[in-house]
Design an enzyme around this catalytic site. Structure first.
Site, PDB file in Angstrom:
ATOM      1  N   HIS A   1       0.800  -1.233   0.000  1.00  0.00           N
ATOM      2  CA  HIS A   1       0.000   0.000   0.000  1.00  0.00           C
ATOM      3  C   HIS A   1       0.838   1.291   0.000  1.00  0.00           C
ATOM      4  O   HIS A   1       0.545   2.242   0.730  1.00  0.00           O
ATOM      5  CB  HIS A   1      -0.946   0.018   1.204  1.00  0.00           C
TER       6      HIS A   1
ATOM      7  N   HIS B   1      -9.423   2.281   0.569  1.00  0.00           N
ATOM      8  CA  HIS B   1      -9.400   1.189   1.546  1.00  0.00           C
ATOM      9  C   HIS B   1     -10.530   1.320   2.575  1.00  0.00           C
ATOM     10  O   HIS B   1     -10.327   1.086   3.763  1.00  0.00           O
ATOM     11  CB  HIS B   1      -8.033   1.156   2.229  1.00  0.00           C
TER      12      HIS B   1
ATOM     13  N   GLU C   1     -11.436  -3.631  -2.475  1.00  0.00           N
ATOM     14  CA  GLU C   1     -10.466  -2.701  -3.059  1.00  0.00           C
ATOM     15  C   GLU C   1     -10.325  -2.994  -4.548  1.00  0.00           C
ATOM     16  O   GLU C   1      -9.806  -4.042  -4.929  1.00  0.00           O
ATOM     17  CB  GLU C   1      -9.107  -2.868  -2.366  1.00  0.00           C
TER      18      GLU C   1
END
Ligand code: GLA
Length: 376
Positions: free
Chosen positions: A133, A206, A344
């Site tokens: 991420h 997210h 996601e």
């Protein structure tokens, strides 16, 4: 009358940046308020987007984070359905990416390494030796420039320039994200980016959903449909093995609505064991870059139902397996195991190292574009 209008304009300067149809504080539009101060002294803001039906989405420019989001149940009662914190300090303490924009690369890159045109790049590693991420300070932890966007529906435009070399990525990346709260109770997220050097880019959001209400128990009774007949099995560090495995006949088959709790603890399935539940990427059936239905999530008691539409080729379904009650959320409620789930939309994890996967490379002169709509 004149007095009323000058009072209204003072109020407007104080808080209301733009109203789509303004007659009172409860009308559709977008309102800006302070959200706290970062350690370096910069101020973060909170933008409340409200549509004509009464849905509200609160977004802070810290991480471009969705802080709260109200959606109607079967009786029309609006309730906050996304996990988050009451104040900036909660986010600064650290959260598992609650509601934030994820970049420059959403999901994992094996060992934080990849090559472009024969040159190897080394990224920050922040997840058992892998890059996750965006690294140590991804797009979820930076302050974005924010301004209401023009249009008939409340919308917030966020901008961030990720400098060349940030977290190890090549190229200055100019990123823009527009959140639009549509009148049909859908939140549209449009991402775009350009670069001045060849790089990789995979942006997502997210948000953790609990359609019974944030902080109201686990998500195991939620029913999920995913319009995907294959998924990506992972190794013990959650990096895809490269196989595209059919879901048929396994607990990964969500081609029709299935209660999440039905297969989540199936320890006879090696992939459930690897993910500690669901933490995998499903390959959408129609994986071209047009907007298509990717997922439907519903919760039988409240009757809330959400569709996910995306231009992305894949979707990561993460069932909140790492939530363990240590992060305290809104209303002082600790978020326990599997009390929220993420959907996601994205390119495949580790694409920069897996040439058979659709490319996530962005070249100078090209514009990265991605759209996802969450519709209630
Ligand atoms: C993602 C990952 C998970 C986990 C969460 C954050 O969705 O796939 O493994 O790291 O983020 O806790």
């Amino acid at each position: 009358m004149k007095k009323i209008s000058s009072f209204l304009s003072i109020t407007a300067i104080a808080g209301v940046l733009m109203c789509v149809s303004c007659t009172s504080g409860q009308d559709a539009g977008i309102v800006k308020s302070p959200f706290g101060t970062l350690p370096d002294g910069q101020a973060a803001d909170l933008y409340t987007l409200r549509n004509e039906k009464g849905m509200t989405v609160k977004i802070t420019n810290f991480g471009g984070t969705i802080v709260s989001w109200t959606a109607p149940d079967k009786n029309g009662n609006y309730e906050d359905i996304t996990l988050g914190c009451d104040s900036l300090s909660g986010y600064l303490k650290g959260t598992p990416y609650f509601g934030s924009i994820i970049g420059r690369y959403g999901n994992r890159i094996a060992k934080g390494k990849f090559s472009l045109d024969g040159k190897e790049y080394t990224l920050a590693t922040n997840n058992i030796g892998n890059h996750l991420h965006g690294g140590l300070k991804g797009f979820d932890k930076v302050l974005w420039t924010a301004a209401p966007a023009n249009g008939s529906e409340p919308a917030l435009k966020l901008r961030y320039t990720s400098p060349d070399g940030e977290e190890g990525y090549p190229g200055n990346l100019q990123v823009e994200v527009v959140y639009t709260l549509q009148q049909d109770n859908a939140l549209k997220i449009e991402y775009s980016a350009t670069t001045d050097k060849k790089t990789v880019c995979n942006l997502t959001n997210h948000a953790y959903f609990n359609l019974a209400g944030a902080g109201k128990g686990d998500i195991l009774n939620h029913e999920l449909a995913l319009y995907a007949d294959r998924f990506l099995p992972v190794d013990s560090t959650l990096i895809p093995t490269g196989e595209l495995k059919p879901v048929a006949g396994s607990v990964f088959d969500f081609t029709r609505p299935v209660a999440i709790g039905a297969g989540i603890n199936d320890t006879g399935d090696a992939q459930i064991v690897a993910g500690g539940g669901y933490d995998h990427c499903w390959i959408l059936k129609n994986n071209g870059n047009t907007l298509k239905l990717a997922a439907v999530l519903s919760e039988p008691v409240s009757g809330r139902r959400m569709e996910v539409h995306t231009t992305e080729p894949a979707i990561q379904f993460y069932s909140g397996n790492f939530l363990d009650g240590t992060v305290v959320g809104k209303g002082n409620i600790p978020y326990k195991h599997r009390t929220g789930l993420c959907l996601e939309t994205e390119h495949y994890p580790d694409s920069p190292n897996q040439p058979e996967f659709p490319t996530a490379v962005l070249n100078p002169g090209e514009t990265y574009r991605s759209t996802t709509i969450y519709k209630f």
